[in-house]
Design a protein around this motif. Structure first.
Motif, PDB file in Angstrom:
ATOM      1  N   THR A 127      -2.239   7.691   1.635  1.00 51.68           N
ATOM      2  CA  THR A 127      -1.686   7.876   0.290  1.00 51.68           C
ATOM      3  C   THR A 127      -0.663   6.791  -0.061  1.00 51.68           C
ATOM      4  N   ASP A 129      -0.882   4.073  -1.712  1.00 54.68           N
ATOM      5  CA  ASP A 129      -0.952   3.661  -3.118  1.00 54.68           C
ATOM      6  C   ASP A 129      -0.299   4.708  -4.027  1.00 54.68           C
ATOM      7  N   ASN A 130      -0.503   5.976  -3.711  1.00 57.45           N
ATOM      8  CA  ASN A 130       0.131   7.047  -4.497  1.00 57.45           C
ATOM      9  C   ASN A 130       1.653   6.979  -4.377  1.00 57.45           C
ATOM     10  N   ARG A 132       3.400   4.316  -3.710  1.00 52.78           N
ATOM     11  CA  ARG A 132       3.851   3.110  -4.428  1.00 52.78           C
ATOM     12  C   ARG A 132       3.947   3.370  -5.933  1.00 52.78           C
ATOM     13  N   GLU A 133       2.975   4.053  -6.495  1.00 49.76           N
ATOM     14  CA  GLU A 133       3.004   4.365  -7.931  1.00 49.76           C
ATOM     15  C   GLU A 133       4.187   5.279  -8.266  1.00 49.76           C
ATOM     16  N   LYS A 191       5.424   1.459   7.380  1.00 48.94           N
ATOM     17  CA  LYS A 191       5.290   1.127   5.956  1.00 48.94           C
ATOM     18  C   LYS A 191       6.598   0.465   5.505  1.00 48.94           C
TER      19      LYS A 191
END
Length: 225
Positions: A127, A129-130, A132-133, A191
């Motif tokens: 997740t 990308d989620n 990051r958004e 991360k």
């Protein structure tokens, strides 16, 4: 493989029983027979083997079903975490669509995005990308509070904006505990970029609160509130 072993054991039991019957026909007088004893022992061992195989087969089925249930439970819980993250993100996104017409929802947007990140972390590293958004949306909220704090008369605005600033403190135990979990997850899964962005955002949030509260104290002293 388990079923094949079970079938072989049943066949061996049948053969042993037939052999035992042929060795000790009912018309023969009773007597001591070494061959008969050996066949009897073989029949007994075969019976024990058959029982053992049956027990193993039944216990294997139980263990297999338990493993399947555990796997299904893990998948269900992970999917539940992801869906909750999507719900939190969607709630915050809906508020952001009308951000120009609201005065006291900025802190709620930040909080909802925070909880979205928390649930995305619970789901796993897929997740990213989620997360990051969500961080990008949180940056907009922090920038709003920073711009608001820079205004000369920020401390004498209406109660809605002041309440929004108060809500931005997030001093509850749940927030603090989940923040630690997010930091741990991002660090543990290497991360680095997301970890830095999250820590920077929280540092900016705390700094703007410190500056605002300092101004607020000075304003209250000067105005006699």
């Amino acid at each position: 493989m388990k079923k094949l072993s079970l079938y072989i054991s049943i066949l061996a039991f049948i053969i042993s029983t037939i052999t035992l019957v042929r060795t000790f026909p009912s018309k023969l007088p009773l007597g001591f027979d070494y061959l008969g004893i050996l066949v009897g022992i073989l029949a007994l061992l075969t019976t024990v083997l058959l029982a053992w195989q049956l027990i193993n087969y039944l216990s294997f089925e139980d263990r297999l079903n338990k493993k399947i249930e555990e796997a299904q439970d893990v998948i269900y819980k992970k999917n539940k975490e992801y869906m909750q993250g999507i719900v939190n993100y969607s709630e915050a996104f809906a508020l952001m669509q009308k951000i120009n017409s609201i005065e006291n929802e900025h802190a709620n947007i930040y909080r909802s995005m925070f909880w979205a990140i928390y649930h995305f972390c619970n789901y796993g590293i897929d997740t990213a990308d989620n997360i990051r958004e969500s961080l990008e949306a949180m940056k907009l909220i922090v920038s709003y509070f920073e711009d608001f704090e820079r205004e000369p008369n920020c401390c004498c605005y209406n109660s809605y904006k002041l309440s929004d600033f108060k809500e931005f403190e997030f001093n509850d135990d749940d927030f603090i505990s989940c923040k630690s979990n997010i930091l741990w997850f991002l660090k543990e899964n290497k991360k680095t970029e997301l970890l830095k962005e999250f820590k920077d955002l929280e540092d900016r949030r705390l700094e703007v609160l410190r500056k605002f509260n300092k101004k607020r104290i000075i304003y209250e002293k000067e105005s006699g509130e």
